[in-house]
Design a protein around this motif. Structure first.
Motif, mmCIF file in Angstrom:
data_model
loop_
_atom_site.group_PDB
_atom_site.id
_atom_site.type_symbol
_atom_site.label_atom_id
_atom_site.label_comp_id
_atom_site.label_asym_id
_atom_site.label_seq_id
_atom_site.Cartn_x
_atom_site.Cartn_y
_atom_site.Cartn_z
ATOM 1 N N LEU A 243 0.815 -1.210 0.000
ATOM 2 C CA LEU A 243 0.000 0.000 0.000
ATOM 3 C C LEU A 243 0.851 1.263 0.000
ATOM 4 O O LEU A 243 0.496 2.260 -0.646
ATOM 5 N N ALA A 244 1.980 1.217 0.697
ATOM 6 C CA ALA A 244 2.864 2.382 0.721
ATOM 7 C C ALA A 244 3.373 2.695 -0.679
ATOM 8 O O ALA A 244 3.477 3.867 -1.068
ATOM 9 N N GLY A 245 3.665 1.656 -1.445
ATOM 10 C CA GLY A 245 4.116 1.852 -2.812
ATOM 11 C C GLY A 245 3.027 2.421 -3.695
ATOM 12 O O GLY A 245 3.297 3.239 -4.585
ATOM 13 N N MET A 246 1.800 1.976 -3.474
ATOM 14 C CA MET A 246 0.680 2.487 -4.262
ATOM 15 C C MET A 246 0.461 3.978 -3.999
ATOM 16 O O MET A 246 0.207 4.757 -4.917
ATOM 17 N N VAL A 247 0.581 4.379 -2.737
ATOM 18 C CA VAL A 247 0.436 5.787 -2.385
ATOM 19 C C VAL A 247 1.577 6.595 -3.000
ATOM 20 O O VAL A 247 1.371 7.677 -3.570
ATOM 21 N N ALA A 248 2.797 6.059 -2.890
ATOM 22 C CA ALA A 248 3.966 6.744 -3.454
ATOM 23 C C ALA A 248 3.815 6.946 -4.950
ATOM 24 O O ALA A 248 4.192 7.989 -5.501
ATOM 25 N N ASP A 249 3.247 5.957 -5.634
ATOM 26 C CA ASP A 249 3.023 6.048 -7.076
ATOM 27 C C ASP A 249 2.060 7.186 -7.393
ATOM 28 O O ASP A 249 2.268 7.954 -8.341
#
Length: 267
Positions: A243-249
């Motif tokens: 999820l952190a990666g999705m937000v960062a994207d």
């Protein structure tokens, strides 16, 4: 303006490039595709008897590596690629560590890369995020400074015979690829695209037609959220940032902010 015209005007063109690393190129078919270009070979009969697969860590060709100076950035790209291949293949095959006997071994090389313009990516992110606060729909990414990726891969059996191979290239576009402030922002995303694409070839024994609209398996969903992969062999390529990666994207952050499991790329 129609969506197709927008994508054409805001898409990086990346040509197919042979890196000289495949066992043979003579079995590859004709070039197919417009936005995603590929030449493919598939021995469906041989693939039908495969039970175990090993994934060698991907590498960069010399010319591709020279375009991205930081080893950490190159590592992000190849780990994302190998992770996508390994996790996707886990739906059908038993994934084993490199060095252990396997029916099939996958090896991949990044043959070309178009760096993302970090300044333009930052401007695009600011414009998109700002417009989303004021308008019902955010403004798409600015069609400038887009990155791209070219890859070649093959799967060989225990005798060294090529059972599947592909030469592939794709450029980022302003509609489906979010801007990330990193030289490899687009290549990182496209690497996962390729990994899933090549895995579909090996799993189905045929060339993919269009987008994969099937629902991901439970093990793939778990891995995408940063969970433990189905097979320990896939842990060699790190866990997905979840999820952190999705937000960062979505906010344009560099992939290294959340994908910390990368190891230096082997050249």
């Amino acid at each position: 303006m129609p969506l197709v015209l927008i994508m054409v005007s805001g898409c990086t063109s990346v040509g197919l490039k042979e890196g000289g690393t495949l066992t043979t190129y003579s079995q590859l078919g004709a070039v197919k595709g417009k936005f995603t270009k590929s030449r493919t070979f598939i021995d469906a009969h041989a693939l039908s008897s495969v039970r175990t697969v090993a994934v060698l860590p991907s590498t960069f060709s010399f010319s591709a590596a020279s375009r991205i100076k930081a080893p950490q950035d190159r590592a992000l790209v190849v780990n994302a690629l190998d992770r996508a291949i390994c996790v996707s293949l886990s739906d059908k095959y038993q994934m084993v560590p490199v060095g252990q006997s396997a029916d099939l071994t996958v090896r991949t090389v990044v043959t070309d890369i178009v760096p993302t313009n970090k300044t333009m990516a930052g401007v695009s992110t600011a414009v998109s995020l700002g417009s989303s606060l004021a308008l019902p729909v955010g403004i798409p990414r600015l069609p400038a400074g887009l990155g791209g990726l070219a890859v070649e891969a093959e799967a060989i059996d225990g005798t060294g015979a090529q059972r599947a191979a592909v030469v592939w290239s794709k450029g980022a576009n302003s509609i489906t690829n979010n801007a990330r402030v990193s030289e490899v922002g687009d290549a990182y995303s496209l690497a996962s695209n390729f990994g899933k694409y090549f895995a579909r070839i090996l799993v189905t024994g045929k060339e993919p037609k269009g987008l994969d609209t099937s629902l991901p398996s439970a093990q793939r969903m778990n891995s995408a959220l940063g969970g433990r992969p189905k097979y320990a062999a896939c842990d060699a390529f790190g866990r997905a940032p979840g999820l952190a990666g999705m937000v960062a994207d979505k906010i344009g952050a560099p992939p290294q902010w959340t994908d910390r499991a990368s190891k230096p790329a082997v050249q």
